[in-house]
Design a protein around this motif. Structure first.
Motif, PDB file in Angstrom:
ATOM      1  N   PRO A  73       0.827  -1.212   0.000  1.00 17.69           N
ATOM      2  CA  PRO A  73       0.000   0.000   0.000  1.00 17.69           C
ATOM      3  C   PRO A  73       0.858   1.257   0.000  1.00 17.69           C
ATOM      4  O   PRO A  73       2.064   1.229   0.288  1.00 17.69           O
ATOM      5  CB  PRO A  73      -0.789  -0.127   1.293  1.00 17.69           C
ATOM      6  CG  PRO A  73       0.183  -0.807   2.217  1.00 17.69           C
ATOM      7  CD  PRO A  73       1.004  -1.747   1.361  1.00 17.69           C
ATOM      8  N   SER A  74       0.219   2.378  -0.306  1.00 18.63           N
ATOM      9  CA  SER A  74       0.802   3.698  -0.120  1.00 18.63           C
ATOM     10  C   SER A  74      -0.310   4.621   0.361  1.00 18.63           C
ATOM     11  O   SER A  74      -1.476   4.215   0.432  1.00 18.63           O
ATOM     12  CB  SER A  74       1.423   4.217  -1.424  1.00 18.63           C
ATOM     13  OG  SER A  74       0.408   4.543  -2.366  1.00 18.63           O
ATOM     14  N   PHE A  75       0.020   5.872   0.667  1.00 16.13           N
ATOM     15  CA  PHE A  75      -1.008   6.788   1.171  1.00 16.13           C
ATOM     16  C   PHE A  75      -1.998   7.162   0.074  1.00 16.13           C
ATOM     17  O   PHE A  75      -3.081   7.677   0.360  1.00 16.13           O
ATOM     18  CB  PHE A  75      -0.358   8.042   1.750  1.00 16.13           C
ATOM     19  CG  PHE A  75       0.322   8.914   0.723  1.00 16.13           C
ATOM     20  CD1 PHE A  75      -0.334   9.997   0.168  1.00 16.13           C
ATOM     21  CD2 PHE A  75       1.617   8.633   0.313  1.00 16.13           C
ATOM     22  CE1 PHE A  75       0.289  10.800  -0.770  1.00 16.13           C
ATOM     23  CE2 PHE A  75       2.244   9.432  -0.627  1.00 16.13           C
ATOM     24  CZ  PHE A  75       1.576  10.521  -1.172  1.00 16.13           C
ATOM     25  N   LEU A  76      -1.678   6.874  -1.196  1.00 20.51           N
ATOM     26  CA  LEU A  76      -2.581   7.187  -2.295  1.00 20.51           C
ATOM     27  C   LEU A  76      -3.447   6.005  -2.707  1.00 20.51           C
ATOM     28  O   LEU A  76      -4.564   6.181  -3.176  1.00 20.51           O
ATOM     29  CB  LEU A  76      -1.774   7.671  -3.508  1.00 20.51           C
ATOM     30  CG  LEU A  76      -1.077   9.024  -3.370  1.00 20.51           C
ATOM     31  CD1 LEU A  76      -0.237   9.312  -4.604  1.00 20.51           C
ATOM     32  CD2 LEU A  76      -2.090  10.141  -3.152  1.00 20.51           C
ATOM     33  N   GLY A  77      -2.934   4.785  -2.570  1.00 22.71           N
ATOM     34  CA  GLY A  77      -3.657   3.602  -3.022  1.00 22.71           C
ATOM     35  C   GLY A  77      -2.789   2.367  -2.857  1.00 22.71           C
ATOM     36  O   GLY A  77      -1.847   2.350  -2.063  1.00 22.71           O
ATOM     37  N   SER A  78      -3.105   1.334  -3.622  1.00 19.64           N
ATOM     38  CA  SER A  78      -2.357   0.077  -3.537  1.00 19.64           C
ATOM     39  C   SER A  78      -1.556  -0.136  -4.816  1.00 19.64           C
ATOM     40  O   SER A  78      -1.973   0.271  -5.911  1.00 19.64           O
ATOM     41  CB  SER A  78      -3.303  -1.104  -3.311  1.00 19.64           C
ATOM     42  OG  SER A  78      -4.180  -1.266  -4.404  1.00 19.64           O
ATOM     43  N   HIS A  79      -0.422  -0.801  -4.655  1.00 15.89           N
ATOM     44  CA  HIS A  79       0.469  -1.072  -5.774  1.00 15.89           C
ATOM     45  C   HIS A  79       0.684  -2.580  -5.903  1.00 15.89           C
ATOM     46  O   HIS A  79       0.691  -3.310  -4.915  1.00 15.89           O
ATOM     47  CB  HIS A  79       1.832  -0.399  -5.573  1.00 15.89           C
ATOM     48  CG  HIS A  79       1.776   1.083  -5.466  1.00 15.89           C
ATOM     49  ND1 HIS A  79       2.035   1.917  -6.520  1.00 15.89           N
ATOM     50  CD2 HIS A  79       1.479   1.891  -4.409  1.00 15.89           C
ATOM     51  CE1 HIS A  79       1.913   3.175  -6.137  1.00 15.89           C
ATOM     52  NE2 HIS A  79       1.580   3.186  -4.855  1.00 15.89           N
ATOM     53  N   SER A  80       0.892  -3.012  -7.137  1.00 15.69           N
ATOM     54  CA  SER A  80       1.257  -4.392  -7.409  1.00 15.69           C
ATOM     55  C   SER A  80       2.389  -4.381  -8.431  1.00 15.69           C
ATOM     56  O   SER A  80       2.252  -3.792  -9.510  1.00 15.69           O
ATOM     57  CB  SER A  80       0.066  -5.189  -7.957  1.00 15.69           C
ATOM     58  OG  SER A  80       0.465  -6.492  -8.355  1.00 15.69           O
ATOM     59  N   LEU A  81       3.493  -5.010  -8.075  1.00 17.85           N
ATOM     60  CA  LEU A  81       4.656  -5.115  -8.956  1.00 17.85           C
ATOM     61  C   LEU A  81       4.846  -6.595  -9.282  1.00 17.85           C
ATOM     62  O   LEU A  81       5.097  -7.403  -8.383  1.00 17.85           O
ATOM     63  CB  LEU A  81       5.889  -4.536  -8.273  1.00 17.85           C
ATOM     64  CG  LEU A  81       7.141  -4.366  -9.135  1.00 17.85           C
ATOM     65  CD1 LEU A  81       6.875  -3.385 -10.286  1.00 17.85           C
ATOM     66  CD2 LEU A  81       8.317  -3.897  -8.292  1.00 17.85           C
ATOM     67  N   ARG A  82       4.737  -6.932 -10.577  1.00 17.94           N
ATOM     68  CA  ARG A  82       4.686  -8.340 -10.969  1.00 17.94           C
ATOM     69  C   ARG A  82       5.669  -8.628 -12.099  1.00 17.94           C
ATOM     70  O   ARG A  82       5.750  -7.875 -13.070  1.00 17.94           O
ATOM     71  CB  ARG A  82       3.262  -8.700 -11.422  1.00 17.94           C
ATOM     72  CG  ARG A  82       3.086 -10.105 -11.954  1.00 17.94           C
ATOM     73  CD  ARG A  82       1.691 -10.286 -12.541  1.00 17.94           C
ATOM     74  NE  ARG A  82       1.496 -11.591 -13.150  1.00 17.94           N
ATOM     75  CZ  ARG A  82       0.878 -12.604 -12.577  1.00 17.94           C
ATOM     76  NH1 ARG A  82       0.369 -12.449 -11.376  1.00 17.94           N
ATOM     77  NH2 ARG A  82       0.733 -13.758 -13.196  1.00 17.94           N
ATOM     78  N   TRP A  83       6.413  -9.706 -11.931  1.00 17.13           N
ATOM     79  CA  TRP A  83       7.241 -10.227 -13.020  1.00 17.13           C
ATOM     80  C   TRP A  83       6.617 -11.528 -13.511  1.00 17.13           C
ATOM     81  O   TRP A  83       6.207 -12.375 -12.709  1.00 17.13           O
ATOM     82  CB  TRP A  83       8.672 -10.504 -12.579  1.00 17.13           C
ATOM     83  CG  TRP A  83       9.448 -11.201 -13.662  1.00 17.13           C
ATOM     84  CD1 TRP A  83      10.040 -10.635 -14.752  1.00 17.13           C
ATOM     85  CD2 TRP A  83       9.687 -12.614 -13.764  1.00 17.13           C
ATOM     86  NE1 TRP A  83      10.627 -11.593 -15.538  1.00 17.13           N
ATOM     87  CE2 TRP A  83      10.431 -12.824 -14.954  1.00 17.13           C
ATOM     88  CE3 TRP A  83       9.342 -13.717 -12.987  1.00 17.13           C
ATOM     89  CZ2 TRP A  83      10.834 -14.091 -15.362  1.00 17.13           C
ATOM     90  CZ3 TRP A  83       9.735 -14.976 -13.389  1.00 17.13           C
ATOM     91  CH2 TRP A  83      10.473 -15.158 -14.567  1.00 17.13           C
ATOM     92  N   ASP A  84       6.545 -11.662 -14.828  1.00 17.41           N
ATOM     93  CA  ASP A  84       5.902 -12.835 -15.431  1.00 17.41           C
ATOM     94  C   ASP A  84       6.803 -13.379 -16.536  1.00 17.41           C
ATOM     95  O   ASP A  84       7.202 -12.635 -17.446  1.00 17.41           O
ATOM     96  CB  ASP A  84       4.540 -12.443 -16.008  1.00 17.41           C
ATOM     97  CG  ASP A  84       3.657 -13.646 -16.312  1.00 17.41           C
ATOM     98  OD1 ASP A  84       4.021 -14.765 -15.897  1.00 17.41           O
ATOM     99  OD2 ASP A  84       2.615 -13.472 -16.949  1.00 17.41           O
ATOM    100  N   GLY A  85       7.127 -14.631 -16.435  1.00 15.52           N
ATOM    101  CA  GLY A  85       7.862 -15.323 -17.496  1.00 15.52           C
ATOM    102  C   GLY A  85       7.011 -16.456 -18.024  1.00 15.52           C
ATOM    103  O   GLY A  85       6.656 -17.378 -17.272  1.00 15.52           O
ATOM    104  N   VAL A  86       6.648 -16.394 -19.327  1.00 15.93           N
ATOM    105  CA  VAL A  86       5.688 -17.352 -19.861  1.00 15.93           C
ATOM    106  C   VAL A  86       6.103 -17.803 -21.254  1.00 15.93           C
ATOM    107  O   VAL A  86       6.534 -17.003 -22.089  1.00 15.93           O
ATOM    108  CB  VAL A  86       4.265 -16.741 -19.879  1.00 15.93           C
ATOM    109  CG1 VAL A  86       4.231 -15.420 -20.630  1.00 15.93           C
ATOM    110  CG2 VAL A  86       3.249 -17.695 -20.444  1.00 15.93           C
TER     111      VAL A  86
END
Length: 452
Positions: free
Chosen positions: A202-215
């Motif tokens: 989370p942050s004071f502005l909203g939520s974050h998602s950091l994703r790495w994808d290998g497909v």
């Protein structure tokens, strides 16, 4: 000898003090001991860390508040299935200000499973799953799932997640998966096999998602009628991408909101290895305002643009944007807007779509206060466009995206399915089409998770 005089106390003096008259924040309290009963495989270190703030309480009100906060955090961490709080005086002390806080907990079963129904965009699947909650005793989870859908879709996944530093709001997860799906609007089928890592915080502005994808993706023609423009992209591709998603959701409900706004931003960079290289940005906005008679005005806007990292390269069909469907650009078939070849949608590098809805309760409010509150009627108008971008002439491309737009209007009934999906039955009038579009005038049915 003296005389003792007594009189009947005033009625007000005989009444016990009201809760409003007791200033709990001024009652001193010292927590001497915190007891957690019913612990099995949950580790002591995480329990001690969670309950320590209770020992620092100095008033009765602070003790109660901190005990409730600890209960909520342990539930959010997934440590226990059920938690009860009991506060009593500390009997080993002669002080009336000494207290003991007891948590009676019940842990999850080591393994649980079941069969559920999943709803996608005009698709439904059976999900067979196993869950291993609190796997290592510090809030870790493992989910093993197999899905089988109605449109020749199937897949499995093994996912593991863990709170970072015992913080339930910061979650690190990863897993492996394989998914096979058919995409009849574009005439191909695809099998994806990959692994991913995700960090949510989370942050004071909203939520974050950091994703790495290998497909590793295997694309094949769906039938003999698949167009050559799709067939020439068949084969294997290896994609390694990093994606960031920011969400600020202030709506009172995610399916049928009456107030609040939504902002979603996503950026994806593919090219960290493999033979797929592009950058992609997307934006979604939504605003809701309630008026008299439970009427709600909803305004939505979404758009995206992508480009290859090397201008000589083409973006593959399974990475492009598509537009059209009963929950997005209504009045058009699924992915029915934009470039087509022999009836197969080819997608494009940019899109925009907007919509305005007026939601009202059902006429005469049948089932008010119960099942009837799951339904809404709505009138809507939506418009959008899909096309490719010439980055050497951005102004001309933007002007073209604003012209020759598609739009439709109509009305219908919306049904909320729990808090995750919705179903719509609308009568739609497509008002502006372009050559190659696949329109769907008249009755249109849609069910899914995402909508505009």
């Amino acid at each position: 000898m003296g005389a003792v005089h007594a009189k009947t106390p005033e009625p007000a003096a005989m009444q016990p003090p009201k809760d409003d008259d007791i200033e709990f924040e001024k009652i001193p309290a010292k927590v001497e001991r915190v007891v957690v009963e019913g612990v099995g495989r949950t580790k002591d270190d995480i329990i001690i860390k969670e309950v320590r703030p209770i020992l620092e309480a100095s008033t009765f009100l602070e003790m109660v508040q901190r005990s409730h906060e600890v209960k909520m955090r342990m539930e959010k961490l997934g440590l226990f299935k059920r938690i009860g709080i009991f506060i009593d005086t500390f009997r080993e002390s002669s002080s009336v200000d000494s207290y003991e806080v007891t948590f009676e907990v019940r842990e999850f079963r080591p393994v649980s499973g079941g069969i559920n129904t999943l709803i996608g965009n005009n698709d439904a699947s059976l999900l067979f799953g196993l869950k291993l909650p609190n796997l290592l005793g510090r809030g870790e989870k493992m989910n093993v799932e197999y899905t089988h859908g109605t449109k020749q879709t199937r897949g499995y996944s093994v996912m593991f997640s863990k709170p970072v530093n015992a913080n339930p709001d910061i979650l690190l997860s990863g897993g492996i998966y394989q998914y096979h799906g058919s995409y009849p609007w574009s005439g191909y089928k695809e099998t994806d096999s990959g692994l991913d890592l995700d960090l949510t915080f989370p942050s004071f502005l909203g939520s974050h998602s950091l994703r790495w994808d290998g497909v590793w993706r295997d694309l094949r023609a769906l039938s003999r009628t698949t167009s050559f423009a799709v067939r020439e992209q068949a084969g294997h591709s290896l994609k390694s991408s990093l994606k960031h998603v920011f969400v600020r959701d202030q709506r009172d409900d995610s399916i049928l909101p009456s107030t609040g706004s939504l902002l979603r931003l996503s950026q994806e960079y593919a090219g960290l290895g493999g033979n797929v290289e592009f950058s992609k940005q997307e934006l979604e906005l939504q605003f809701n305002k309630s008026f008299f008679w439970d009427t709600v005005l909803q305004l939505s806007l979404a758009g995206g643009v992508m480009r290859p990292l090397h201008m000589k390269d083409d973006i593959r069909i399974n990475d492009r944007f598509f537009l059209g469907g009963p929950l997005t650009l209504r009045g058009f078939n699924m992915k029915g807007v934009g470039p087509h070849s022999d009836g197969n949608a080819l997608g494009a590098e940019a899109y925009w779509v907007c919509a305005a809805h007026i939601y009202t309760p059902m006429p005469f409010r049948p089932g008010r206060g119960g099942f009837g509150d799951l339904f809404r009627t709505h009138l809507f108008i939506n418009a959008g466009n899909l096309g490719n971008i010439n980055f050497n002439n951005l102004l001309g491309s933007a002007r073209e995206m604003g012209q020759n737009l598609r739009w439709a209007c109509g009305g219908g009934v919306v049904l909320r399915l729990g808090r995750v999906a919705r179903m719509e039955l609308n009568y739609v009038f497509p008002m502006a089409l372009q050559q190659g579009d696949s329109a769907n005038p008249g009755l249109q049915f849609g069910i899914g998770l995402s909508f505009l």
